[in-house]
Design a protein around this motif. Structure first.
Motif, PDB file in Angstrom:
ATOM      1  N   LEU A   4     -44.476  56.827  74.037  1.00 47.37           N
ATOM      2  CA  LEU A   4     -45.573  57.200  74.935  1.00 47.37           C
ATOM      3  C   LEU A   4     -45.334  56.633  76.331  1.00 47.37           C
ATOM      4  O   LEU A   4     -45.547  57.294  77.337  1.00 47.37           O
ATOM      5  N   GLY A  58     -54.228  68.865  71.344  1.00 47.95           N
ATOM      6  CA  GLY A  58     -53.857  67.729  70.509  1.00 47.95           C
ATOM      7  C   GLY A  58     -54.966  67.373  69.531  1.00 47.95           C
ATOM      8  O   GLY A  58     -54.735  67.165  68.335  1.00 47.95           O
ATOM      9  N   LEU A  66     -48.070  63.896  72.245  1.00 46.40           N
ATOM     10  CA  LEU A  66     -49.058  63.743  71.169  1.00 46.40           C
ATOM     11  C   LEU A  66     -49.454  65.084  70.537  1.00 46.40           C
ATOM     12  O   LEU A  66     -49.516  65.173  69.305  1.00 46.40           O
TER      13      LEU A  66
END
Lengths: 284, 349
Positions: free
Chosen positions: B227, B31, B298
């Protein structure tokens, strides 16, 4: 683990239309028991189990957990008290044993509380109890059928619920692994959990269950201790098979021996006795 | 506290005052790398154009120390486009992650629920009825896309939402809308048809600040709930019943994910037109790079940002001074990916 709790169904009706899968079923799972549900295919075994865990919608009637309707419980709250292992579990590709087992902790976790000391302890214990500690970092798709089934059971153990529901935990396993899984179940029961399992093999059910429920066309034909339930008459009525019942030479529990040419025509429809491992068709 | 068990799955636990987060180590680094690539490409993208600038000039303009001319070029002309690529990439990729997790299928993307085709229909209708204009097109696309998404969802909902069902119905509805779109194209005036074609390819060429702000806001608003839901979403991979048995409210989760997925796509498509394949490709590449059991949110988002920024860079420079619509580049990219995926699947089989 929480103290023993009681799970019961009152006038349960599941399924739609004129021929519901369970027309009106009432049952109490004895607290602390190893209850096994037996019956021919499509008799409603899995449906009953799923209704008890609120996986299936109930048309009428109630399922009570310690006297309170489970309808009112939040999904997470219910999963902290009743753990169901369905037959339809799939392991995502590349998932490790530890990752899968740790997902049993989901009902105890939150968005910002993803791993507590208790999570750690319960998962470590579940791995140990199922003999998987050394395989923790292995990916599940590399394991044998028996090992994989142990992983799923470990997940339910990590969930740490006083009541555990297992839908045909031995299906698709060879004999050695079937016995391994059943021994594991017996040990969990001895450790104080209330266990409810759907099993296909009557002799295995008779050997391991403390409480047996015989189901036929969505209705309970007999229930109680295996020695009481498994009579020649009941076996013929439920499974459509004439059999002799003799004491199991190993354990003294009832042993069902089908008579030669013992199938009773058109009695119980599709049901066959011991040894078949055909999974029930999905009802929904 | 010790967490020896989780180390076996390549995870770490980060604790702050009673709170704990599980972090997959490889996903963290992937990420971070994607974010750095995306920002690097975005920075480079700001320097190129009719008037080449140095990174120093760009930095001066961003911090308010450049001359008015440079400031105007960077802030008013180039920055909106680059920001749109960054946030649009994030939004599309996350939307793809949502739909692939929801359907349990690597071919799942907002396109499959007919969103893009529906948005196109909406845009064409608005051009036909109120004679175009960018606001009309945006609103039309928004209504068309969302209505199509809702229709497909309702059709798929009977007998409980099933991933495969959603895909099949989505393809069917898309095909019908595609026919309507072709009909509309030959009905509108030539000018409108050309505008529609450009919009339909998916382009960042004409993005202004006013177009961009809603996209950024919507992306930032959708991120926190997504999230928060992502751990639960990962449970869907175990099967619906197993997830329910672990305390996941599957029905609620699916509706929430569907809404977030549609809103995120809409935020990009309404402004820039349907930019194909970012939503399809980013989650799968991120999944392979991170080697976890589920699509990582992410890393997928940042990978999507990098993909779109780089695609736009290519679209701007490949045939300069002619600027291609970025959708043309992503289609080539996505086509290559599909061929590669088919070949690797055939090899496996």
């Amino acid at each position: 683990m929480a103290p023993e709790s009681t799970l019961e169904a009152v006038a349960l009706r599941v399924g739609y239309g004129q021929n519901p899968i369970l027309p009106e079923l009432s049952v109490t799972i004895p607290p602390g028991s190893f209850t096994v549900i037996v019956g021919p295919n499509a008799c409603g075994k899995s449906t009953l189990l799923k209704s008890l865990a609120r996986i299936l919608p109930v048309e009428s009637g109630r399922v009570l957990l310690d006297g309170a309707d489970i309808k009112a419980l939040r999904t997470k709250e219910l999963a902290r008290r009743v753990g169901l292992l369905p037959q339809s579990s799939v392991a995502p590709e590349a998932i490790t044993v530890i990752d899968l087992v740790s997902r049993g902790r989901h009902p105890h976790q939150g968005v910002f509380r993803q791993w507590s000391a208790e999570d750690e302890a319960k998962v470590a214990r579940a791995l140990e109890d199922t003999g998987l500690t050394d395989l923790a970092s292995a990916t599940v798709d590399r394991l044998s059928g028996g090992q994989r089934q142990r992983v799923w059971i470990a997940m339910v153990l990590a969930q740490d619920t006083p009541i555990v529901l297992l839908d045909e935990p031995t299906t698709f396993l060879d004999l050695a692994h079937q016995i391994e899984v059943l021994e594991l179940c017996a040990r969990l029961h001895r450790d104080g959990r209330t266990l409810v399992a759907v099993l296909h093999d009557l002799n295995q059910a008779a050997r391991y269950a403390t409480h047996l429920i015989a189901l036929h066309e969505g209705q309970i034909v007999a229930e109680g201790a295996p020695a009481v339930v498994l009579t020649e008459d009941t076996v013929e009525r439920v499974f459509g098979v004439r059999a002799r019942i003799i004491p199991d030479p190993e354990t003294g529990t009832p042993l069902i021996v089908p008579r030669a040419h013992g199938a009773v025509a058109a009695s119980a429809g599709t049901g066959t006795i011991t040894g078949t491992s055909v999974p029930e068709p999905e009802h929904i | 506290m010790n967490t020896p068990t989780l180390r076996a799955s390549g995870e770490r636990v980060v604790r702050v005052r009673g709170l704990s987060l599980r972090i997959h180590r490889r996903s963290f680094w992937v990420g971070l790398a994607c974010l750095i690539v995306a920002l690097g490409a975005a920075g480079y993208s700001l320097t190129i154009g009719d008037l080449p600038l140095s990174l120093g000039d760009v930095w001066a303009a961003l911090t308010g120390h450049a001359d008015p001319g440079t400031t105007r070029i960077v802030l008013d002309w180039r920055l909106p486009r680059v920001l749109m690529a960054l946030f649009g990439g994030i939004a599309l990729a996350m939307s793809g992650a949502v739909f692939q997790t929801l359907t349990g299928n690597p071919l799942g993307s907002p396109d499959i629920i007919g969103f893009n085709t529906g948005a196109y229909t909406g845009a064409l209708l608005s051009m036909l009825v109120i004679g175009g204009g960018s606001t009309g097109t945006t609103v039309g696309a928004l209504i068309g896309g969302t209505a199509t998404g809702a229709l497909v969802y309702l059709l798929a909902l009977r007998h409980g939402l099933h991933g495969y069902r959603l895909i099949v119905i989505g393809i069917g509805v898309s095909a019908m809308l595609g026919a309507i779109n072709s009909y509309l194209m030959i009905t509108v005036k030539l000018e409108a048809a050309i505008t529609a074609q450009v919009w339909g390819a998916g382009s960042l060429n004409t993005i202004r600040w006013i177009d961009l702000t809603p996209t950024i806001l919507i992306t930032l608003i959708c991120l926190p709930p997504l999230l928060a839901l992502w751990r639960q979403a990962g449970m869907l991979g175990l099967g619906v019943e197993t997830a329910s048995g672990r305390g996941v409210n599957v029905k609620l989760l699916r509706v929430a994910l569907l809404v977030l997925g549609v809103v995120l796509t809409a935020a990009v498509t309404a402004v820039a037109g349907p930019i194909a394949f970012v939503a399809l490709v980013a989650p799968q590449i991120a999944l392979r790079l991170c080697r976890g059991p589920g699509i990582p949110l992410l890393p997928t988002a940042f990978l999507g940002a990098a993909l779109l920024v780089i695609s736009d860079l290519v679209a701007r420079t490949l045939l300069a001074p002619v600027q291609l619509p970025v959708g043309v580049v992503t289609v080539v990219l996505g086509g290559g990916y599909l061929v590669w995926m088919l070949i690797s699947r055939l090899r496996k089989a």
